[in-house]
Write an enzyme that holds these catalytic residues in place. Structure first.
Site, PDB file in Angstrom:
ATOM      1  N   TYR A  40       0.842  -1.201   0.000  1.00 20.88           N
ATOM      2  CA  TYR A  40       0.000   0.000   0.000  1.00 20.88           C
ATOM      3  C   TYR A  40       0.880   1.254   0.000  1.00 20.88           C
ATOM      4  CZ  TYR A  40      -3.153   3.648   1.569  1.00 20.88           C
ATOM      5  OH  TYR A  40      -3.849   4.828   1.668  1.00 20.88           O
ATOM      6  N   GLU A  59     -11.621   5.263   4.793  1.00 19.51           N
ATOM      7  CA  GLU A  59     -11.101   6.245   5.753  1.00 19.51           C
ATOM      8  C   GLU A  59     -12.137   6.543   6.837  1.00 19.51           C
ATOM      9  OE1 GLU A  59      -8.177   7.595   6.309  1.00 19.51           O
ATOM     10  OE2 GLU A  59      -7.063   7.269   4.449  1.00 19.51           O
ATOM     11  N   TRP A  67      -4.999   2.787  10.395  1.00 22.45           N
ATOM     12  CA  TRP A  67      -5.197   2.487   8.981  1.00 22.45           C
ATOM     13  C   TRP A  67      -4.830   1.030   8.711  1.00 22.45           C
ATOM     14  CZ3 TRP A  67      -7.967   3.456   5.112  1.00 22.45           C
ATOM     15  CH2 TRP A  67      -7.620   2.985   3.837  1.00 22.45           C
TER      16      TRP A  67
END
Length: 192
Positions: A24, A46, A54
């Site tokens: 990522y 999000e 995250w």
């Protein structure tokens, strides 16, 4: 986005034991994104991150994609109470009832923004005249830009879109190139 360069040094927050996180960071985070479908998916994810890491969301991303019909916005906009209850019982995602409800609500608001601006891309990138801003991720967690966008999204009816979340989102979609100086990708990305 596949990279030609070999990345040896990464931002210090990356968990080097998690291949999903490394991929990522190297291939998505901070890359200027202009596809509404991807902008939508990242916005919804999000919102689920609020109050969590995250990495937690990223580890459940494939489960989210399956649970939310591949982030097909038309399908998500049509979710009813039964579907939301089903999602609340899905152990593969974050089962927060308020966040699930917000995902449906935000999907409807997202579509309205698309209709008003022609695309969500035109809306979100319009705040910086389609330019990427460069800022080290350690400087802050909000900015006047994220404050402004957060206020505007809330006026448009979105939930779980506070300034901290929006700041993180801007980093994720490349409006902010926030790679640290310790990272090989610092300053390497430019707008499309």
């Amino acid at each position: 986005m596949k990279r030609e360069m070999k990345i040896e040094r990464r931002c210090s927050y990356v968990n080097m034991k998690n291949p999903l996180y490394i991929r990522y960071h190297d291939e998505e985070w901070g890359v200027p994104e202009h596809c509404d479908r991807k902008l939508y998916e990242l916005l919804i994810l999000e919102c689920f991150q609020a109050g969590l890491s995250w990495e937690c969301v990223l580890n459940k991303r494939e489960n989210f994609r399956a649970a939310f019909d591949g982030f097909d916005i038309d399908k998500v906009c049509a979710y009813d109470e039964a579907k939301c209850a089903e999602l609340t019982g899905n152990p593969g995602i974050i089962r927060n009832r308020l966040k699930i409800s917000a995902a449906v609500h935000n999907s409807i608001a997202f579509k309205k923004i698309q209709q008003e601006f022609g695309s969500f891309d035109a809306y979100i990138w319009g705040f910086t005249d389609r330019k990427t801003l460069v800022e080290d991720y350690r400087i802050r967690t909000t900015s006047p830009l994220s404050d402004r966008i957060s206020r505007d999204l809330k006026k448009r009816g979105m939930k779980f879109t506070g300034s901290v979340m929006i700041y993180s989102y801007l980093q994720a979609i490349g409006v902010l190139n926030a790679h640290g100086k310790e990272c090989d990708l610092c300053g390497s990305r430019s707008p499309k």
